[in-house]
Design a protein around this motif. Structure first.
Motif, PDB file in Angstrom:
ATOM      1  N   THR A  65       0.404  -1.193   0.269  1.00 28.44           N
ATOM      2  CA  THR A  65      -0.118   0.561  -0.287  1.00 28.44           C
ATOM      3  C   THR A  65       0.669   0.943   0.085  1.00 28.44           C
ATOM      4  OG1 THR A  65      -0.400  -0.028   1.977  1.00 28.44           O
ATOM      5  CG2 THR A  65      -2.146  -0.771   1.329  1.00 28.44           C
ATOM      6  N   THR A  66       2.063   1.178   0.178  1.00 32.06           N
ATOM      7  CA  THR A  66       2.765   2.436   0.080  1.00 32.06           C
ATOM      8  C   THR A  66       4.046   2.123  -0.858  1.00 32.06           C
ATOM      9  OG1 THR A  66       4.138   1.218   2.297  1.00 32.06           O
ATOM     10  CG2 THR A  66       2.272   3.093   2.113  1.00 32.06           C
ATOM     11  N   PRO A  67       4.450   1.861  -1.933  1.00 34.87           N
ATOM     12  CA  PRO A  67       4.603   1.808  -3.550  1.00 34.87           C
ATOM     13  C   PRO A  67       6.069   2.571  -3.272  1.00 34.87           C
ATOM     14  CG  PRO A  67       3.161   2.827  -3.915  1.00 34.87           C
ATOM     15  CD  PRO A  67       2.952   2.473  -3.278  1.00 34.87           C
ATOM     16  N   LYS A  68       7.202   2.129  -3.568  1.00 33.71           N
ATOM     17  CA  LYS A  68       8.677   2.743  -3.752  1.00 33.71           C
ATOM     18  C   LYS A  68       8.664   4.307  -4.046  1.00 33.71           C
ATOM     19  CE  LYS A  68      13.166   3.461  -1.419  1.00 33.71           C
ATOM     20  NZ  LYS A  68      12.925   3.686  -0.206  1.00 33.71           N
ATOM     21  N   ALA A  69       8.984   5.282  -4.319  1.00 39.27           N
ATOM     22  CA  ALA A  69       8.531   6.383  -5.367  1.00 39.27           C
ATOM     23  C   ALA A  69       9.284   6.555  -6.244  1.00 39.27           C
ATOM     24  CB  ALA A  69       9.421   7.821  -4.332  1.00 39.27           C
ATOM     25  N   GLY A  70       9.163   6.275  -7.775  1.00 36.90           N
ATOM     26  CA  GLY A  70       9.612   6.651  -8.630  1.00 36.90           C
ATOM     27  C   GLY A  70       8.704   4.680  -9.180  1.00 36.90           C
ATOM     28  N   ASP A 148      18.309   0.119   0.570  1.00 37.85           N
ATOM     29  CA  ASP A 148      17.028   0.683   0.329  1.00 37.85           C
ATOM     30  C   ASP A 148      15.963   0.135   1.800  1.00 37.85           C
ATOM     31  OD1 ASP A 148      16.645   2.965  -1.473  1.00 37.85           O
ATOM     32  OD2 ASP A 148      17.953   1.199  -2.241  1.00 37.85           O
ATOM     33  N   ILE A 149      16.485  -0.386   3.099  1.00 35.87           N
ATOM     34  CA  ILE A 149      15.571  -1.621   3.900  1.00 35.87           C
ATOM     35  C   ILE A 149      15.352  -1.061   4.952  1.00 35.87           C
ATOM     36  CG2 ILE A 149      16.055  -2.912   5.515  1.00 35.87           C
ATOM     37  CD1 ILE A 149      16.391  -4.353   2.989  1.00 35.87           C
ATOM     38  N   LEU A 176      22.978  -1.397   7.121  1.00 36.08           N
ATOM     39  CA  LEU A 176      21.292  -0.558   7.052  1.00 36.08           C
ATOM     40  C   LEU A 176      22.016   0.969   6.996  1.00 36.08           C
ATOM     41  CD1 LEU A 176      19.417  -3.248   9.006  1.00 36.08           C
ATOM     42  CD2 LEU A 176      20.170  -3.648   7.041  1.00 36.08           C
ATOM     43  N   PRO A 177      20.671   0.631   6.434  1.00 37.89           N
ATOM     44  CA  PRO A 177      20.150   2.507   6.911  1.00 37.89           C
ATOM     45  C   PRO A 177      19.795   3.083   8.534  1.00 37.89           C
ATOM     46  CG  PRO A 177      18.666   2.188   4.487  1.00 37.89           C
ATOM     47  CD  PRO A 177      19.706   0.235   5.714  1.00 37.89           C
TER      48      PRO A 177
END
Length: 428
Positions: A65-70, A148-149, A176-177
């Motif tokens: 429900t929250t796709p990655k930007a782009g 991008d985790i 990790l970020p």
């Protein structure tokens, strides 16, 4: 409460319904809303209460429900597990309940070739399920990026610490970020787990659905006192006279597991062993045959058995008591799952009396004892020191080499479809 009350999307609810599930277990009812909020979580529940779905379902919800930007597919979720069996089962859960979401996932672990795993990662993923050793191997080869985790899951965190994965986990955390959601799931809240949580989690929500180190009330526990030399005959007697069809048997060592399988086979009891020295194909076959009912006894060491998840497993036998008291809780948790009843029998010789006292102190209850006629222990027997071999997990708590990876292989099978789903909760 029903799954439809938890804010999950229609594609995920459809997948759940196809598996015949309608109601969440207590850990799921509490953890799903917590994960959906986006904050850190520290959750403890008895083995077999459904921790896996407690994080896979809300993770699938958040990603779908929250796709990655782009719109680019990047690796957003990392799920770390201590053993190959558990990794395979987590991946099965992700695939089963995410099949209508369009999300891609794969599982990586040691003991098999890395090339197919590298290819799967290169093809683009949303979710990666991994054992620490194989993940570090592929990270060192620049085959996987964790930049991008967004969500990190440490599943069975207590077992990861027991198996000496702390150094590996710290190496992975460093890659990790800094900004991410951390979910730590454990069977118990030990001092070591609390220390790990203090350094990893940011103001976590705390969920505990059972008293720490308690045992499942659906499991009938029984001690059979017996001489050490009579354990095998007693086990064969119990299986044959009670007509047990499916028994998970725990031994202290790999050698002991192999020896017991040979003895049981001579008694006409179909059995196989599962432990770290077995080949990948042997472990896969043993677990698959046991789940399919082709074996009466699956003889396992603690490390190999941690990820075994078998619906309605009726009997667990402690052929040897565990050296680490907490492992007793984990072992017998293989039965009595998700509301079904189970029986946990322990064969205890004079050498193990202190271990039994330690276990009873841990679980805060005195376990009933029954002497089986014909197998009465010698009252004059003298305890002998138990050899604590290097192959046992509690002696392998030293940091493992980054290439090490515990556990075994997945048993591949398609989820059963039910035309008229019964109303029940589930324990994945």
């Amino acid at each position: 409460m029903l799954f439809t009350d938890l804010g999950l999307s229609e594609p995920i609810l459809r997948a759940i319904a196809e598996e015949g599930y309608t109601s969440p277990t207590p850990i799921q009812a509490k953890s799903i809303p917590a994960v959906l909020k986006g904050g850190d979580l520290l959750a403890a529940a008895q083995t077999g209460t459904g921790k896996t779905a407690g994080f896979t379902l809300p993770i699938l919800q958040r990603l779908s429900t929250t796709p990655k930007a782009g719109g680019k597919r990047v690796l957003r979720v990392l799920i770390l597990t201590p053993t190959r069996e558990l990794a395979a089962q987590v991946q099965e859960s992700v695939v089963t309940y995410g099949k209508y979401t369009g999300l891609k996932s794969t599982v990586i672990f040691g003991g098999v070739g890395a090339n197919p795993q590298i290819k799967a990662i290169a093809g683009g993923l949303d979710i990666l399920v991994a054992t620490p050793g194989r993940l570090l191997d592929l990270m060192s080869q620049n085959c996987v990026s964790l930049n991008d985790i967004e969500i990190l899951v440490l599943d069975e965190a207590d077992r990861m610490l027991d198996m000496g994965f702390l150094r590996d986990i710290k190496k992975i955390l460093a890659a990790l970020p800094k900004k991410r959601q951390n979910l730590l799931f454990s069977a118990t809240f030990s001092t070591e787990i609390k220390q790990l949580a203090d350094g990893l989690l940011n103001s976590p929500e705390l969920i505990e659905v059972a008293r720490s180190n308690s045992t499942n009330e659906a499991i009938a526990q029984l001690i059979h006192p017996v001489d050490r030399t009579k354990k095998h005959p007693l086990l064969a007697h119990l299986i044959q006279t009670n007509d047990w069809k499916q028994v998970l048997v725990f031994t202290r060592t790999k050698h002991g597991a192999n020896k017991l399988v040979t003895q049981l086979e001579k008694d006409g009891i179909t059995s196989m062993a599962i432990h770290g020295n077995k080949s990948q194909s042997a472990r896969t076959k043993a677990l698959a045959d046991f789940k399919a009912g082709k074996l009466t006894a699956l003889v396992a060491t603690d490390i190999a058995a941690r990820g075994i998840d078998i619906d309605q497993l009726p009997h667990v036998v402690n052929y040897d008591l565990p050296n680490v008291s907490e492992d007793y809780v984990h072992r017998i948790g293989r039965t009595g799952r998700a509301g079904s009843n189970g029986v946990a029998v322990s064969l205890v010789c004079v050498d193990e009396h202190q271990m039994l006292r330690d276990i009873e102190k841990l679980i805060k209850q005195k376990l009933p004892q029954e002497v089986i006629a014909g197998f009465e222990p010698d009252p004059n027997a003298v305890a002998q020191p138990i050899q604590l071999r290097s192959q046992q997990h509690h002696q392998s708590r030293k940091p493992r080499p980054s290439g090490a990876s515990g556990g075994g292989a997945p048993a591949k099978k398609a989820p059963a479809k039910r035309s008229s789903p019964p109303k029940r909760s589930f324990n994945r």
